[in-house]
Write a protein that holds these residues in place. Sequence first.
Motif, PDB file in Angstrom:
ATOM      1  N   GLU A 122      50.486  51.931  19.587  1.00 25.16           N
ATOM      2  CA  GLU A 122      49.481  51.128  18.917  1.00 25.16           C
ATOM      3  C   GLU A 122      48.518  50.467  19.890  1.00 25.16           C
ATOM      4  N   GLN A 123      48.753  50.674  21.198  1.00 26.45           N
ATOM      5  CA  GLN A 123      47.908  50.026  22.190  1.00 26.45           C
ATOM      6  C   GLN A 123      46.647  50.848  22.432  1.00 26.45           C
ATOM      7  N   ALA A 124      45.521  50.251  22.171  1.00 23.47           N
ATOM      8  CA  ALA A 124      44.251  50.931  22.462  1.00 23.47           C
ATOM      9  C   ALA A 124      43.899  50.757  23.925  1.00 23.47           C
ATOM     10  N   SER A 125      44.207  49.588  24.491  1.00 22.56           N
ATOM     11  CA  SER A 125      43.927  49.331  25.892  1.00 22.56           C
ATOM     12  C   SER A 125      44.795  48.177  26.350  1.00 22.56           C
ATOM     13  N   PRO A 134      47.038  56.825  35.552  1.00 21.88           N
ATOM     14  CA  PRO A 134      47.926  56.627  34.398  1.00 21.88           C
ATOM     15  C   PRO A 134      47.143  56.683  33.094  1.00 21.88           C
ATOM     16  N   ARG A 135      47.748  57.270  32.078  1.00 17.07           N
ATOM     17  CA  ARG A 135      47.073  57.411  30.791  1.00 17.07           C
ATOM     18  C   ARG A 135      47.599  56.410  29.759  1.00 17.07           C
ATOM     19  N   LEU A 174      52.251  49.304  36.484  1.00 20.26           N
ATOM     20  CA  LEU A 174      51.573  49.402  37.775  1.00 20.26           C
ATOM     21  C   LEU A 174      50.816  48.115  38.099  1.00 20.26           C
ATOM     22  N   ALA A 175      50.283  47.459  37.073  1.00 16.91           N
ATOM     23  CA  ALA A 175      49.552  46.216  37.303  1.00 16.91           C
ATOM     24  C   ALA A 175      50.476  45.092  37.764  1.00 16.91           C
ATOM     25  N   CYS A 176      51.771  45.237  37.501  1.00 20.21           N
ATOM     26  CA  CYS A 176      52.731  44.207  37.900  1.00 20.21           C
ATOM     27  C   CYS A 176      53.181  44.355  39.348  1.00 20.21           C
ATOM     28  N   ALA A 181      59.947  58.646  26.226  1.00 16.08           N
ATOM     29  CA  ALA A 181      59.116  58.952  27.384  1.00 16.08           C
ATOM     30  C   ALA A 181      57.663  58.820  26.967  1.00 16.08           C
ATOM     31  N   VAL A 182      56.975  57.812  27.518  1.00 10.29           N
ATOM     32  CA  VAL A 182      55.581  57.593  27.137  1.00 10.29           C
ATOM     33  C   VAL A 182      54.618  58.283  28.101  1.00 10.29           C
ATOM     34  N   GLU A 183      55.114  58.657  29.268  1.00  6.24           N
ATOM     35  CA  GLU A 183      54.262  59.371  30.227  1.00  6.24           C
ATOM     36  C   GLU A 183      55.141  60.112  31.213  1.00  6.24           C
ATOM     37  N   ARG A 184      54.650  61.251  31.666  1.00  2.00           N
ATOM     38  CA  ARG A 184      55.389  62.048  32.645  1.00  2.00           C
ATOM     39  C   ARG A 184      54.404  62.840  33.481  1.00  2.00           C
ATOM     40  N   GLY A 185      54.842  63.239  34.677  1.00  2.00           N
ATOM     41  CA  GLY A 185      53.981  64.036  35.534  1.00  2.00           C
ATOM     42  C   GLY A 185      54.318  63.829  36.995  1.00  2.00           C
ATOM     43  N   ALA A 186      53.508  64.427  37.876  1.00  2.00           N
ATOM     44  CA  ALA A 186      53.671  64.219  39.303  1.00  2.00           C
ATOM     45  C   ALA A 186      53.435  62.752  39.636  1.00  2.00           C
TER      46      ALA A 186
END
Length: 283
Positions: free
Chosen positions: A272-275, A240-241, A249-251, A227-232
Amino acid sequence: MTLLSVRGLSVEFRSGVRAVDGLDLELDAGAVLGVVGESGSGKSVTSLAVMGLLPDARVTGEIRFAGQDLTGLGQRALRRIRGNRIAMIFQDPLSCLNPYYPVGFQIAEAYRAHRRAGRREAHHVAVRMLDEVGIPEPDRRARAYPHEFSGGMRQRVMIAMALCLEPDLLIADEPTTALDVTVQAQILDLLQGLRERSGTAIMLITHDMGVIAGLADDVVVMYRGRAVERGAVREVFYRPRDAYTKGLLACVPRVDGALPLRLPTLQAPVEEQASLETPEVTP
């Protein structure tokens, strides 16, 4: 109140492939949790682990349902919960329905497996459930075979079978896959209506961010079994963080902007992704 709690779930197959790696998630009673990610991210394996349907895999961690640890239960105890208190809609309804029996018989047998009911009572339940999921002429269609239904109608049959025992938790694994957008909307409306009437919690597994936006309260984004992200949903979608979430989301095509000529890709693990850069589009 927390209905399903998963802590440190890992699933490793005999081949050495670890499909799920230290996953945590929670689902409250009556809520809808979306689990989203691309194919191979571990979504379906997670659902099968919750259902106890991975006998040949090494499953570690904790899966608690209504306060009970499912990982410590034997198959007989799991069968009393599976289908009764936890039901599942699988990806391909045609492969899950027996082609040799009418759909009404199959729903009735699912009911009789957990209730001490006669054939007549079980048949009445099957017809009532077909009516509730919006199948016209339910008494007649209960005598029809799976191949006589469209893809959307077969999915409704699977939902009727899953809900005939009024489970506390419904796991829907890609319930709108291979359906056109009109039927997809009908299935989502059906799930939302059933949730509001019965209070059933739903774990909605999909790769479609639009489906999550339309039905889920909270979302867990999975990548490489984690799980790389979670929330409402609103929080994750608008702010998104994680780089992988931003890529998903960009897709998604938007009606209020141009579609990128080249969709963003990840070149390394998420940590490892900075951006994540989206190329500019020249009109």
